[in-house]
Each structure stands twice: as structure tokens, then as C-alpha cells.
Scaffold this motif. Sequence first.
Motif, PDB file in Angstrom:
ATOM      1  N   GLN A  94       0.740  -1.326   0.039  1.00  0.00           N
ATOM      2  CA  GLN A  94       0.034  -0.079   0.112  1.00  0.00           C
ATOM      3  C   GLN A  94       0.722   1.271   0.002  1.00  0.00           C
ATOM      4  O   GLN A  94       0.602   2.251  -0.896  1.00  0.00           O
ATOM      5  CB  GLN A  94      -0.966   0.088   1.207  1.00  0.00           C
ATOM      6  CG  GLN A  94      -2.103   1.018   1.092  1.00  0.00           C
ATOM      7  CD  GLN A  94      -2.822   1.088   2.481  1.00  0.00           C
ATOM      8  OE1 GLN A  94      -2.431   0.896   3.641  1.00  0.00           O
ATOM      9  NE2 GLN A  94      -4.016   1.491   2.474  1.00  0.00           N
ATOM     10  N   SER A  98       0.265   3.634  -3.369  1.00  0.00           N
ATOM     11  CA  SER A  98      -0.393   4.824  -3.239  1.00  0.00           C
ATOM     12  C   SER A  98       0.483   5.845  -3.690  1.00  0.00           C
ATOM     13  O   SER A  98       0.026   7.259  -4.009  1.00  0.00           O
ATOM     14  CB  SER A  98      -0.830   5.103  -1.741  1.00  0.00           C
ATOM     15  OG  SER A  98       0.485   5.306  -1.076  1.00  0.00           O
ATOM     16  N   MET A 119      -6.122  -5.006  -0.345  1.00  0.00           N
ATOM     17  CA  MET A 119      -5.015  -4.917  -1.107  1.00  0.00           C
ATOM     18  C   MET A 119      -5.848  -4.503  -2.749  1.00  0.00           C
ATOM     19  O   MET A 119      -5.180  -3.756  -3.562  1.00  0.00           O
ATOM     20  CB  MET A 119      -4.180  -6.288  -1.179  1.00  0.00           C
ATOM     21  CG  MET A 119      -3.169  -6.163  -2.279  1.00  0.00           C
ATOM     22  SD  MET A 119      -1.292  -5.378  -1.540  1.00  0.00           S
ATOM     23  CE  MET A 119      -0.713  -6.846  -0.947  1.00  0.00           C
ATOM     24  N   ALA A 122      -6.419  -1.047  -2.784  1.00  0.00           N
ATOM     25  CA  ALA A 122      -5.217  -0.335  -3.120  1.00  0.00           C
ATOM     26  C   ALA A 122      -4.694  -0.428  -4.368  1.00  0.00           C
ATOM     27  O   ALA A 122      -4.230   0.738  -5.040  1.00  0.00           O
ATOM     28  CB  ALA A 122      -4.066  -0.499  -2.104  1.00  0.00           C
ATOM     29  N   SER A 126      -4.925   2.814  -7.532  1.00  0.00           N
ATOM     30  CA  SER A 126      -3.474   3.282  -8.015  1.00  0.00           C
ATOM     31  C   SER A 126      -3.189   3.114  -9.532  1.00  0.00           C
ATOM     32  O   SER A 126      -3.950   2.224 -10.302  1.00  0.00           O
ATOM     33  CB  SER A 126      -2.147   2.129  -7.385  1.00  0.00           C
ATOM     34  OG  SER A 126      -1.161   2.305  -7.980  1.00  0.00           O
TER      35      SER A 126
END
Length: 380
Positions: A94, A98, A119, A122, A126
Motif C-alpha cells: 500500500q 499509493s 490490497m 489499493a 493506484s
Amino acid sequence: MTRIRLGMVGGGNDAFIGGVHRIASRIDGHFDLVAGALSSTPEKARASAETLGLDPSRSYGSFEEMAEAEAAREDGIEAVSIVTPNHVHFPAAQAFLSRGIHVICDKPLTATFEDAEAMEKAVAESQALFILTHNYTGYPMIRQARQMVAEGALGKIRLVQAEYPQDWLTDAVETEGVKQAEWRTDPERSGAGGSIGDIGTHAYNLACFVSGLTGEELAADLQSFGAGRKLDDNAHILLRYEGGARGMLWCSQVAPGNENGLRLRIYGEKGGLEWAQEDPNYLWFTPHGEPTRRLTRNGPGAIEASTSVSRIPAGHPEGYLEGFATIYTEAAEAIRAVQGGQSREAVMGVLPGIGAGLDGMAFIRACVASAGDNAAWTKL
Ligand SMILES: NC(=O)c1ccc[n+]([C@@H]2O[C@H](COP(=O)([O-])OP(=O)(O)OC[C@H]3O[C@@H](n4cnc5c(N)ncnc54)[C@H](O)[C@@H]3O)[C@@H](O)[C@H]2O)c1
């Protein structure tokens, strides 16, 4: 071609898989390791970076520090390898996802299913790629087997037999200072799965990768033979795949004489295929009613799916490191393609990603639920 600037989380002195990732990342020359948060304590991390000759200013005491500092540099890392015990995969990934840094993470995806879902979120939020190193998918003869199945060489698939026996946890070595055994037998760091998470996920991933099938439900019998062990060290699992195919999966870390016995056998209406990780340069193909044929990596019977990921002539063995390197090389190609403006979805090819990771976590969850209910059939 410039090399991709790579960082690493985990993989310090005395660690296992970090060294393999470093070798694999260099085999085809696509990556330069330039930064690291290599260990669980800042002192060990620094000592490990020194061993590798990393620039001391890019040796970090934690992955948080590394993510922040590298993202702020013009020449900061473009990708990071995460090679820590399972419970660190999500927070570390993460921190980099990010910040738009591509992640190459080892399996299983996370320690808990909640972290796996976090996950997934995330990754979705992204712009960066997420690659999971199910490295056995990189072996040339596995690529060939997958292609042959897809082209119908076996006809409709009926049976998928996978096994992954090892013997290194036969004794309770987690009580004798073997740190790889310590965290793997600890539910806090490993997750709900012992052998099913550590090696069962590899076998299940390979069964699906080659057969092209998705598991629908399973019935699992899990055992912990090691004295005082909280997690399974042996599992026998019945599987039902989409389309009616049936399968079995045996994974064990308490089977003396087995070192890393990953083996896959697939049978269809027209023929069968067999492959063993400890003799990976050969694929055994039996068209029904005909003698069994030995297909050789880069030799007789090899097709483009395998020759294209093979590096040396037949008879010179390729194995674990080269298979791993193929994942890294394809990751490099995918990273460059995304940097060149292509969409994430378009560049992954057969690389295992977040989907394969979630499938592995669903496999662990279903095994644990099934075993707790006396091996009841459980949806995947
Ligand atoms: N793909 C494969 O074939 C394969 C093989 C072995 C292990 N693995 C996976 O790789 C991962 C690591 O396994 P291993 O056997 O190398 O473990 P290991 O115990 O040998 O090494 C783990 C490393 O991570 C470091 N670490 C722990 N917490 C950290 C943190 N917060 N920040 C930075 N570093 C930290 C440790 O200090 C150590 O250097 C696991 O997820 C495992 O499932 C995959």
C-alpha cells in the motif's frame, strides 16, 4: 534501454527468497537494485544493505521511510519487490502503490482475507502495476502445457491432479531457531493457512494456470502433525472445477524424502500431460492410445510458448532461477509498456496479478472453512 530502478522490502541477510528475487531481476538485465528496507529492524536493514553494497543514503530503516523518500527523489525507484513474511505484504504494498510505484510481491497475497480485500482496493486506486510472483508459471514447459491445453491437445479436461510435498517441517524446527519455520507456523504472521498458504496456493495456482479452469468448490482435510503446531502442515483436498472437471491437491511439509516435489498431472478426453518441478525441462505428453512422448525444453516437441521463455540449448538444465527471471522480465516489459502510455489491463499478459492473489486467498479460506466443518464441500 535503461534499467528499471528497483527497491526491495525484506530479503535481508539470512533471508531466503529476497536473494532469489535479486538474482532473477538481474538475469536478463532489466533491473538495478538501488534502494532497500531490507529487514525487520533498522540495524539489520542497514547491515544487509552494506552486504549488498547499496548506497547508504538509500538504505532505509523501514518501508514507510523508503516509500516516502524514494517517491520524493527524481531518480527514485520505479518498482519495489516485497519479500517479507505474509503479514507485511499489504502495508508495504500500500505504501508504494499509493505513490504510483509498481509492486512485485511474493505470495500468498496477504495474511488475512481482510488485507487481501484492502490490497484489491489499493491496486484499483493506484496507477501502478501489481505482480504476484507465482514463479512456477514462468517455467518454459509450464507455458507449453498451458498452450497445449488451450489448443485442445487433451480435449475437454476431466482430471487435474496437483501435489506439492516437502519434508522440512517434519520436526518442529520452529522451536529450534529456524526463522523461516517460525513465522510460517505463526497465524499472526503467516495467516490462516500453514502448508495450504505456503505451498498449496502455488499448486492451486499452477493447476488453474495450466488447465485454464477455475475452481468451484473443495473439501479439505487439514492436519497439524508437528508438536504444538497451530497451522496445518499437511492437507488433502478434493476439488471440483468449472465444467465438471475433478481434481485432488495434496500439499505437505512433513513428508520425508520430498524436497520440493511440486507435480502436476492433467487428463482430458484425448490425452494426458505430466510435469514435475524437480525435473522441469521435460513435459510428458500421452495422446490417448499412443506411447508417451517426452517433450524437451528447447528440444524435440518444444513450441513457441516454451522456446520464447527459454534461454539456453536443450540438455543444459534451466530451472527455478530462470523461471523466476521470466516473471521479472515480463514485469519489466509490462512496466515499460505502462510508462509508455498503455493501459494496465493491456500489459499484464499471463503475469499473475491481484486476481491470482485473491484466488489463492479464497483457496485458503475455503480450505480452513471446509476442514472446520469436517471436510464439507465449500464454495471457492
Ligand atoms: N515464490 C516462492 O517460491 C517463494 C519461496 C519462498 C518464500 N516465498 C514467500 O516470500 C516471502 C518471504 O519468505 P522467506 O522464506 O524469504 O522469509 P525469510 O524469513 O527468509 O525472510 C523474510 C525477510 O523479511 C524481513 N522483514 C520482516 N518484516 C519486515 C519489515 N516490516 N520490513 C522489512 N523487512 C522485513 C526479515 O527481516 C527477512 O529479511 C513470504 O511471503 C513467502 O511466502 C515465496
